[in-house]
Structure formats: C-alpha cells, structure tokens
Write a protein that holds these residues in place. Sequence first.
Motif, mmCIF file in Angstrom:
data_model
loop_
_atom_site.group_PDB
_atom_site.id
_atom_site.type_symbol
_atom_site.label_atom_id
_atom_site.label_comp_id
_atom_site.label_asym_id
_atom_site.label_seq_id
_atom_site.Cartn_x
_atom_site.Cartn_y
_atom_site.Cartn_z
ATOM 1 N N ALA A 90 33.657 34.593 13.610
ATOM 2 C CA ALA A 90 34.415 33.941 12.540
ATOM 3 C C ALA A 90 33.760 34.187 11.186
ATOM 4 N N HIS A 91 32.452 34.117 11.149
ATOM 5 C CA HIS A 91 31.704 34.343 9.907
ATOM 6 C C HIS A 91 31.923 35.750 9.382
ATOM 7 N N LEU A 92 32.085 36.713 10.289
ATOM 8 C CA LEU A 92 32.218 38.117 9.902
ATOM 9 C C LEU A 92 33.666 38.547 9.676
ATOM 10 N N GLY A 93 34.597 37.630 9.821
ATOM 11 C CA GLY A 93 35.981 37.989 9.522
ATOM 12 C C GLY A 93 36.988 37.619 10.586
ATOM 13 N N GLY A 94 36.547 37.077 11.700
ATOM 14 C CA GLY A 94 37.479 36.519 12.661
ATOM 15 C C GLY A 94 37.871 37.371 13.835
ATOM 16 N N GLY A 95 37.545 38.657 13.831
ATOM 17 C CA GLY A 95 37.846 39.482 14.998
ATOM 18 C C GLY A 95 39.339 39.736 15.164
ATOM 19 N N PRO A 96 39.794 40.078 16.388
ATOM 20 C CA PRO A 96 38.975 40.118 17.605
ATOM 21 C C PRO A 96 37.988 41.276 17.594
ATOM 22 N N ALA A 97 36.930 41.111 18.353
ATOM 23 C CA ALA A 97 35.860 42.095 18.412
ATOM 24 C C ALA A 97 35.784 42.709 19.802
ATOM 25 N N ASP A 98 35.324 43.939 19.849
ATOM 26 C CA ASP A 98 34.869 44.501 21.115
ATOM 27 C C ASP A 98 33.439 44.010 21.339
ATOM 28 N N VAL A 99 33.085 43.794 22.589
ATOM 29 C CA VAL A 99 31.762 43.279 22.924
ATOM 30 C C VAL A 99 31.130 44.200 23.951
ATOM 31 N N VAL A 100 30.020 44.815 23.592
ATOM 32 C CA VAL A 100 29.231 45.644 24.496
ATOM 33 C C VAL A 100 27.991 44.843 24.834
ATOM 34 N N ALA A 101 27.877 44.432 26.082
ATOM 35 C CA ALA A 101 26.861 43.443 26.434
ATOM 36 C C ALA A 101 26.116 43.876 27.684
ATOM 37 N N SER A 102 24.805 43.696 27.673
ATOM 38 C CA SER A 102 23.986 44.120 28.801
ATOM 39 C C SER A 102 23.136 42.974 29.315
ATOM 40 N N SER A 103 22.915 42.962 30.632
ATOM 41 C CA SER A 103 22.037 42.006 31.290
ATOM 42 C C SER A 103 22.477 40.577 30.982
ATOM 43 N N GLY A 104 21.554 39.711 30.558
ATOM 44 C CA GLY A 104 21.940 38.349 30.230
ATOM 45 C C GLY A 104 22.968 38.297 29.122
ATOM 46 N N GLY A 105 22.953 39.280 28.225
ATOM 47 C CA GLY A 105 23.983 39.349 27.193
ATOM 48 C C GLY A 105 25.361 39.539 27.777
ATOM 49 N N ALA A 106 25.446 40.246 28.919
ATOM 50 C CA ALA A 106 26.735 40.421 29.582
ATOM 51 C C ALA A 106 27.228 39.102 30.167
ATOM 52 N N VAL A 107 26.295 38.240 30.589
ATOM 53 C CA VAL A 107 26.693 36.905 31.035
ATOM 54 C C VAL A 107 27.262 36.131 29.847
ATOM 55 N N THR A 108 26.594 36.211 28.692
ATOM 56 C CA THR A 108 27.130 35.599 27.482
ATOM 57 C C THR A 108 28.515 36.150 27.168
ATOM 58 N N GLY A 109 28.691 37.461 27.307
ATOM 59 C CA GLY A 109 29.983 38.076 27.036
ATOM 60 C C GLY A 109 31.078 37.531 27.933
ATOM 61 N N LEU A 110 30.756 37.309 29.211
ATOM 62 C CA LEU A 110 31.739 36.735 30.133
ATOM 63 C C LEU A 110 32.132 35.330 29.699
ATOM 64 N N ALA A 111 31.142 34.542 29.269
ATOM 65 C CA ALA A 111 31.441 33.191 28.789
ATOM 66 C C ALA A 111 32.257 33.238 27.501
ATOM 67 N N LEU A 112 31.953 34.173 26.614
ATOM 68 C CA LEU A 112 32.697 34.307 25.369
ATOM 69 C C LEU A 112 34.155 34.665 25.639
ATOM 70 N N ALA A 113 34.385 35.624 26.542
ATOM 71 C CA ALA A 113 35.753 36.039 26.857
ATOM 72 C C ALA A 113 36.551 34.914 27.486
ATOM 73 N N ALA A 114 35.895 34.068 28.276
ATOM 74 C CA ALA A 114 36.582 32.958 28.934
ATOM 75 C C ALA A 114 36.826 31.799 27.978
ATOM 76 N N ARG A 115 35.856 31.492 27.118
ATOM 77 C CA ARG A 115 35.947 30.312 26.244
ATOM 78 C C ARG A 115 36.689 30.603 24.944
ATOM 79 N N HIS A 116 36.602 31.834 24.456
ATOM 80 C CA HIS A 116 37.195 32.187 23.162
ATOM 81 C C HIS A 116 37.953 33.514 23.301
ATOM 82 N N PRO A 117 38.964 33.564 24.157
ATOM 83 C CA PRO A 117 39.632 34.844 24.438
ATOM 84 C C PRO A 117 40.276 35.475 23.218
ATOM 85 N N GLN A 118 40.657 34.662 22.232
ATOM 86 C CA GLN A 118 41.308 35.199 21.045
ATOM 87 C C GLN A 118 40.346 36.014 20.183
ATOM 88 N N LEU A 119 39.050 35.890 20.454
ATOM 89 C CA LEU A 119 38.046 36.585 19.645
ATOM 90 C C LEU A 119 37.568 37.892 20.267
#
Length: 297
Positions: A90-119
């Motif tokens: 949101a701070h950077l302009g609201g997206g939506p963004a592509d997310v390239v995520a590895s290891s624990g970051g990929a777990v964060t990415g899964l949570a982001l896609a589920a909780r904030h799918p519009q982003l």
Amino acid sequence: MTSTTTTVDAGRLAVPGGELYHEVRGSGPLVLVIGQPMTAEPFTPLAELLAADHTVVTYDPHGLGRSTVEDPSLPVTPEVQADDLALLVAHLGGGPADVVASSGGAVTGLALAARHPQLVRTLVAHEPPVCDLLPDAAHVRAVTDGIVEAFEQHGSGAAWGGFVALVVHDGELTGPSVPPAAWSPPGPADGAAGDTAPPQPPEPSAKQQADDALFFLRMLKPFTRYAPDEAALRSGGPRVLVGVGATSGAGVAVRSARALADRLGVTPTVFPGDHGGFMADPQGFAAVLRPLLADPS
C-alpha cells in the motif's frame, strides 16, 4: 540478461510492533523478492537482474536486520509478516504485486496471498517449509523442538547447525532430535598442537544475537507449523506457483513444497540449484522467473 547496478531507494515504514527496512530498485511492474530469515542482502543479485524491467522491492523481515521490533517477546508469525507486506505494498502504490518468495519468505507469501488476495497477482513460493503437510510431520516437529532447545542450551551456532541440517537434510530424518554433532558446543580442533586454541569466529553483535533469539524463539515454530489456507489459495484469486530446486534432494523444504503443490493441484516449477539457488545462480533463477512473471494466465 546481465545485471547492472541500479539506484537503490532505501526506506523505513512503521508497522504495528516495529519498523520495516526496505529497498526499491528499477521501474515497471511491482515485484517483491523476499525471504526469511534471510534479509535483503542475499537477494541483491537477483533483484538487480529483475530491476531491468520491474520495480523490485527487497526487505528485512519483521525485527530482523535493519528492521526493528518493539517487543521481542511476542511471536512473529506468517500472518504478522503478511500484514507487514500488505502495508508495504500500500505504501508503494497499492499493487497488485508479484511476489517471489523463498524459504520462510514463501510461507509469508502464502499467508499474504490468503489474507490480502487483492494485493497479489502471482506468488512464486520457492520451497516453503510448510512441514505439517509431510507424512513425518510429528518427527519434524520434534526436530524443531530440539533446535529451539539447542539454542537455549548452547547458543546460536548450535541452533544454526541444526536448522541447516533440518532444511537441507537428504532423505528421511531418523534421529529423535537434532543430531548432537550439529549442536554440540565447539571444542578444540582435531590435531591442534598443545594448548593452542583454534581461531574463533568474531563475537556476534548484540543485534545479531537479538535477531537469532527472535528467529529461534519467536519465528521458527510458527513458520514451520503454518497451515496454508488451501481453499483461499485455490479460490481463483492470486495465481500461486510452487518452486523447487533441481538439486534440492529430499530436504524437508523441498518435500514440503512438493506436498503443497500436490494439495493445490499445480505442477512444481523447477529452478536451478538447491534451496539457495537464487544466490548460487541468480541469472539462471531469473531466467526461469521471467516467463512466470510475464504470463498473467
């Protein structure tokens, strides 16, 4: 495509419970390149490559590196980090963004896609250690408990040894806890002459010690025991792709990734290298990524 040095716009963003350090490179479609516990630096070569035609954001996760945390006694969960990233997008302009995520970051990415799918437009989740999807999940939990105990009893070096052994271990885990050799306190080097002590690594800074405590005591269990919201991830919102390393063997991260791909009904995308392939071969990693980020279908 070769990388060139791009201008880096570094910033800080206030989030609940702390402050996020982040870096922005390039111009074009927004893409987040994230890990955990990795901070921004290991992703720099990949970010430089993608910045040729993307606005690339890297960051230090909640409380780690140059990011801060107000209360280090609180757990840092995938949901906390996902909400951090939602604020960052949101701070950077609201997206939506592509997310390239590895290891624990990929777990964060899964949570982001589920909780904030519009982003999120596309999530590439490279080897997320969602270990509860494994048939030997109970054993992996016991090993993780042993890593936390190793940190509490023997310190950071012991715990990091156990953690690396867990994530990249080839084949089935067989011991009841972290292998002792992975976390025993360091002793004299074999063959050392007389009482001469071997060279010792420099004492970690107070910040590094605090980061290690935050990771092992407040992050490790919530991330390795995160249950992806499979219904949300299959709902037709963000496109979710699962990546695996071509040479990752049978470590828990790659086995977890394959289990997740099976649950979501997607074919894993094979990237060069192992769990850290984005560091060992950033150009090869970027070559696999580019068509994934260019294809909106």
